[in-house]
Design a protein around this motif. Structure first.
Motif, mmCIF file in Angstrom:
data_model
loop_
_atom_site.group_PDB
_atom_site.id
_atom_site.type_symbol
_atom_site.label_atom_id
_atom_site.label_comp_id
_atom_site.label_asym_id
_atom_site.label_seq_id
_atom_site.Cartn_x
_atom_site.Cartn_y
_atom_site.Cartn_z
ATOM 1 N N ALA A 1 0.831 -1.206 0.000
ATOM 2 C CA ALA A 1 0.000 0.000 0.000
ATOM 3 C C ALA A 1 0.864 1.253 0.000
ATOM 4 C CB ALA A 1 -0.949 0.009 1.194
ATOM 5 N N GLU A 2 1.951 1.223 0.767
ATOM 6 C CA GLU A 2 2.825 2.398 0.815
ATOM 7 C C GLU A 2 3.444 2.661 -0.556
ATOM 8 O OE1 GLU A 2 2.970 4.335 3.676
ATOM 9 O OE2 GLU A 2 1.424 2.874 4.121
ATOM 10 N N ALA A 3 3.780 1.595 -1.269
ATOM 11 C CA ALA A 3 4.470 1.746 -2.545
ATOM 12 C C ALA A 3 3.524 2.009 -3.713
ATOM 13 C CB ALA A 3 5.285 0.492 -2.833
ATOM 14 N N GLU A 4 2.315 1.443 -3.673
ATOM 15 C CA GLU A 4 1.516 1.373 -4.896
ATOM 16 C C GLU A 4 0.085 1.892 -4.789
ATOM 17 O OE1 GLU A 4 1.574 -2.763 -5.952
ATOM 18 O OE2 GLU A 4 3.691 -2.922 -5.475
ATOM 19 N N LYS B 1 -0.763 8.502 8.540
ATOM 20 C CA LYS B 1 -0.026 9.757 8.360
ATOM 21 C C LYS B 1 1.031 9.602 7.266
ATOM 22 C CE LYS B 1 2.583 13.328 10.697
ATOM 23 N NZ LYS B 1 3.164 13.849 11.934
ATOM 24 N N GLU B 2 1.761 8.472 7.254
ATOM 25 C CA GLU B 2 2.790 8.236 6.235
ATOM 26 C C GLU B 2 2.194 8.326 4.829
ATOM 27 O OE1 GLU B 2 4.456 4.370 6.986
ATOM 28 O OE2 GLU B 2 5.469 5.022 8.822
ATOM 29 N N LEU B 3 1.048 7.681 4.636
ATOM 30 C CA LEU B 3 0.413 7.675 3.323
ATOM 31 C C LEU B 3 -0.060 9.076 2.935
ATOM 32 C CD1 LEU B 3 -0.094 5.478 1.230
ATOM 33 C CD2 LEU B 3 -2.303 5.037 2.297
ATOM 34 N N LEU B 4 -0.686 9.781 3.867
ATOM 35 C CA LEU B 4 -1.177 11.133 3.582
ATOM 36 C C LEU B 4 -0.033 12.098 3.288
ATOM 37 C CD1 LEU B 4 -3.948 11.383 6.321
ATOM 38 C CD2 LEU B 4 -4.332 11.262 3.852
#
Length: 194
Positions: free
Chosen positions: A74-77, A106-109
């Motif tokens: 999810a973080e990558a794609e 938070k990381e994704l946003l």
């Protein structure tokens, strides 16, 4: 007129279903030694991953493995859906209630430049609320921000919203009950929400 929105994250703001589905298929293959029907798996995952695990005979012991795979993919794609930033920028208040951890949310946003649009992120696991569809987290944010709409892609996102008196908007899921069903984030959505 102000617009105050409660958002789900996965499958609503970010197109995480490809990553979720791939992670689930990997775990299924590890457990059963064969491939799963992806369409059927996605149908169950859009209910809840817990129901998908049960339906496909995967022990809850594999939950952590699923989360590890999903988080990495999810973080990558998982980009945000097209048009979402316009909707977030137009709203007066945006809050998230998600089953993700606050850290990964938070990381994704932050990665996609959307973090500053949000007034608050509620992660039931981190904040001590029961998980959706329990209404406690929704009551908390609704009482604090006097929200208008909840936007989500699964019934468990919208059931607690209705219970606390919010109007509901289903994203890319015609199979769930909602006041409004949409397939994309367009400028015309703002008029429908107001």
């Amino acid at each position: 007129m102000s617009l105050r929105l409660l958002w789900d994250l996965d499958g609503t703001i970010f197109d995480t279903y490809p990553a979720i589905l791939n992670s689930f298929c990997s775990v299924y293959e590890e457990v059963h030694g064969k491939s799963v029907n992806k369409n059927e798996a996605l149908r169950w995952l859009k209910r809840t991953s817990k129901e998908a695990f049960a339906y496909f005979g995967i022990s809850e012991e594999f939950r952590e493995r699923f989360k590890e795979l999903d988080h990495a993919q999810a973080e990558a794609e998982s980009p945000p859906f097209e048009g979402i930033e316009f909707i977030l920028a137009t709203a007066d208040v945006n809050v998230i209630v998600t089953h993700r951890t606050k850290t990964s949310t938070k990381e994704l946003l932050v990665k996609w430049g959307l973090y500053d649009y949000f007034d608050e992120i509620v992660s039931p696991d981190d904040d001590g609320f029961p998980r959706k569809p329990d209404v406690a987290a929704y009551e908390y944010v609704h009482n604090k921000y006097q929200l208008d709409w909840a936007i989500g892609d699964r019934a468990l996102d919208l059931i607690p919203a209705k219970a606390v008196g919010l109007k509901t908007c289903a994203f890319q899921n015609d199979e769930i009950e909602a006041d409004l069903h949409i397939d994309s984030y367009t400028m015309s959505l703002i008029e429908k929400l107001k």
